[in-house]
Scaffold this motif. Structure first.
Motif, short mmCIF file in Angstrom:
data_model
loop_
_atom_site.label_atom_id
_atom_site.label_comp_id
_atom_site.label_asym_id
_atom_site.label_seq_id
_atom_site.Cartn_x
_atom_site.Cartn_y
_atom_site.Cartn_z
N ALA A 177 29.31 46.12 31.95
CA ALA A 177 28.92 46.03 33.36
C ALA A 177 29.85 45.08 34.12
CB ALA A 177 27.47 45.56 33.47
N LEU A 178 30.20 43.95 33.50
CA LEU A 178 31.12 43.01 34.14
C LEU A 178 32.48 43.65 34.39
CD1 LEU A 178 30.37 39.69 32.21
CD2 LEU A 178 30.16 40.03 34.67
N LEU A 179 33.02 44.34 33.38
CA LEU A 179 34.34 44.95 33.54
C LEU A 179 34.31 46.05 34.59
CD1 LEU A 179 35.66 45.22 29.85
CD2 LEU A 179 36.22 43.50 31.59
N ASN A 180 33.25 46.87 34.59
CA ASN A 180 33.12 47.92 35.60
C ASN A 180 33.04 47.32 37.00
OD1 ASN A 180 32.69 50.96 34.94
ND2 ASN A 180 31.75 49.90 33.22
N ASN A 181 32.22 46.28 37.15
CA ASN A 181 32.02 45.69 38.46
C ASN A 181 33.30 45.02 38.97
OD1 ASN A 181 29.48 45.30 40.23
ND2 ASN A 181 30.50 43.32 40.35
N VAL A 182 34.01 44.33 38.08
CA VAL A 182 35.25 43.65 38.49
C VAL A 182 36.31 44.67 38.88
CG1 VAL A 182 37.16 42.24 37.66
CG2 VAL A 182 34.81 41.55 37.18
N ALA A 183 36.45 45.74 38.08
CA ALA A 183 37.43 46.77 38.40
C ALA A 183 37.10 47.46 39.73
CB ALA A 183 37.49 47.80 37.27
N ALA A 184 35.82 47.77 39.93
CA ALA A 184 35.40 48.38 41.20
C ALA A 184 35.61 47.43 42.37
CB ALA A 184 33.94 48.81 41.10
N ALA A 210 47.66 44.79 41.56
CA ALA A 210 47.97 44.25 40.23
C ALA A 210 46.69 43.92 39.46
CB ALA A 210 48.85 43.01 40.37
N LYS A 211 45.74 43.26 40.12
CA LYS A 211 44.49 42.91 39.45
C LYS A 211 43.67 44.16 39.12
CE LYS A 211 43.91 38.25 41.34
NZ LYS A 211 43.03 37.35 42.11
N MET A 212 43.70 45.15 40.00
CA MET A 212 42.96 46.37 39.76
C MET A 212 43.48 47.10 38.53
SD MET A 212 42.56 49.64 42.32
CE MET A 212 44.32 49.98 42.24
N ARG A 213 44.80 47.21 38.41
CA ARG A 213 45.37 47.88 37.25
C ARG A 213 45.04 47.16 35.95
NH1 ARG A 213 51.42 49.09 39.78
NH2 ARG A 213 50.78 50.81 41.16
N LYS A 214 45.09 45.84 35.99
CA LYS A 214 44.77 45.04 34.81
C LYS A 214 43.30 45.23 34.42
CE LYS A 214 45.00 40.31 33.03
NZ LYS A 214 45.38 38.90 33.37
N ALA A 215 42.40 45.21 35.40
CA ALA A 215 40.98 45.36 35.13
C ALA A 215 40.66 46.76 34.61
CB ALA A 215 40.17 45.06 36.39
N ILE A 216 41.30 47.78 35.18
CA ILE A 216 41.05 49.15 34.74
C ILE A 216 41.55 49.36 33.31
CG2 ILE A 216 41.69 51.56 35.12
CD1 ILE A 216 41.63 51.01 38.10
N ASP A 217 42.72 48.84 33.00
CA ASP A 217 43.25 48.96 31.64
C ASP A 217 42.32 48.27 30.63
OD1 ASP A 217 45.40 50.33 32.62
OD2 ASP A 217 46.75 48.61 32.64
N LYS A 218 41.80 47.11 31.00
CA LYS A 218 40.88 46.39 30.12
C LYS A 218 39.59 47.17 29.93
CE LYS A 218 39.20 41.66 29.42
NZ LYS A 218 39.13 40.30 30.04
N LEU A 219 39.10 47.78 30.98
CA LEU A 219 37.88 48.59 30.89
C LEU A 219 38.09 49.81 30.02
CD1 LEU A 219 35.01 49.35 31.79
CD2 LEU A 219 36.03 50.40 33.83
#
Length: 288
Positions: free
Chosen positions: A221-228, A30-39
């Motif tokens: 960079a923050l969004l990429n790192n959090v999604a990864a 769930a968190k991964m999908r949210k972070a990827i969509d935001k990125l």
């Protein structure tokens, strides 16, 4: 029977662990999908802002007010992003190994994230001022940008971001982005964005766009790192859940074998006891 009890207790313990890893895997998805969509929603903005900044810097002619390379022996600031929590496999160590390749005697490491803070806290060349600024929020990126611009204006030779870039929805890898000085293109045909007219002036435009450019790059960079990070944690928890299933299956087979062995042993004892009783009865009948 004590062996059976031990195996049964181990199976129950592994099942509890599997429930935890399974729940964490679901949360990570769930968190991964949210972070990827935001990125993905902000990716075009990051690229356009970077192109504009490079175009402005490419056309800059004013002395002393641009973000080009400096002369001198200033320190190279290496901003290393990590996660705030563990349980994501080798995610953080991959970033640290990548960062080590970029370090030399003139490098100052600025960790962002609790894992990086713990890793670099004993290093003499570590600056710990940004450890707690690991949140995928633009307001946090703006505060980090202010610190980075201040470092550069106070004599830093360069500022480079090291983080994990999300390459797809299942792959990622460490990367480096030199933030300051701005890398410019010498060939105008390779520039994605070209600005030839400036109003009111190049200097005024750079004063406005530089903080936006740095904050946007840090936010990216923050969004990429959090999604990864969430991708890595999902993969780690998925692997842990599969391992728990394998352990449960192996212990179940071991438990069944031990129980079958115990049952067989009891049957043999009953048969032996019965035979002994029959023999004893036969001996008693023969006696006068």
């Amino acid at each position: 029977m004590s062996n059976l009890s031990d195996i049964k207790r181990r199976i129950a313990s592994v099942k509890q662990t599997r429930q935890i890893t399974g729940a964490m895997e679901t949360v990570s998805v769930a968190k991964m999908r949210k972070a990827i969509d935001k990125l993905e929603f902000n990716r075009v903005y990051f690229k356009t802002l970077c192109d504009i900044m490079r175009s402005v810097e490419q056309s800059a002619t004013d002395d002393g007010d641009d973000c080009r390379a400096k002369s001198g022996n200033g320190k190279n600031m290496l901003i290393v992003f990590s996660s705030d929590r563990g349980l994501c496999g080798g995610f953080d160590h991959d970033i640290f190994r990548f960062a080590e390749k970029l370090c030399d005697e003139h490098t100052v490491i600025v960790p962002i994230g609790q894992i990086a803070g713990g890793y670099y806290k004993t290093r003499a060349n570590a600056d710990m001022r940004l450890v707690d600024f690991y949140k995928p929020e633009y307001s946090v990126a703006e505060r980090i940008a202010e610190q980075l611009i201040e470092m550069y204006e106070n004599g830093a030779q360069s500022v480079t971001l090291v983080y994990s870039e999300l390459l797809s929805r299942s792959t990622y890898g460490p990367t480096a982005l030199r933030l300051l000085p701005v890398i410019t293109e010498t060939d105008k045909a390779n520039r994605a964005c070209s600005i030839d007219l400036f109003e009111p002036s190049k200097s005024d435009i750079k004063k406005i766009i530089t903080p936006m450019y740095v904050a946007g790059a840090v936010y990216g960079a923050l969004l990429n790192n959090v999604a990864a990070e969430h991708c890595a944690r999902h993969a780690a928890m998925s692997a842990a859940t599969e391992s728990a299933d394998e352990v449960i299956s192996r212990l179940s087979v071991e438990y069944n074998r031990a129980r079958q062995s115990a049952v067989t042993e009891q049957i043999v004892e009953i048969i032996g006891s019965t035979a002994a009783l029959k023999n004893q009865g036969a001996v008693n009948e023969k006696r006068p």
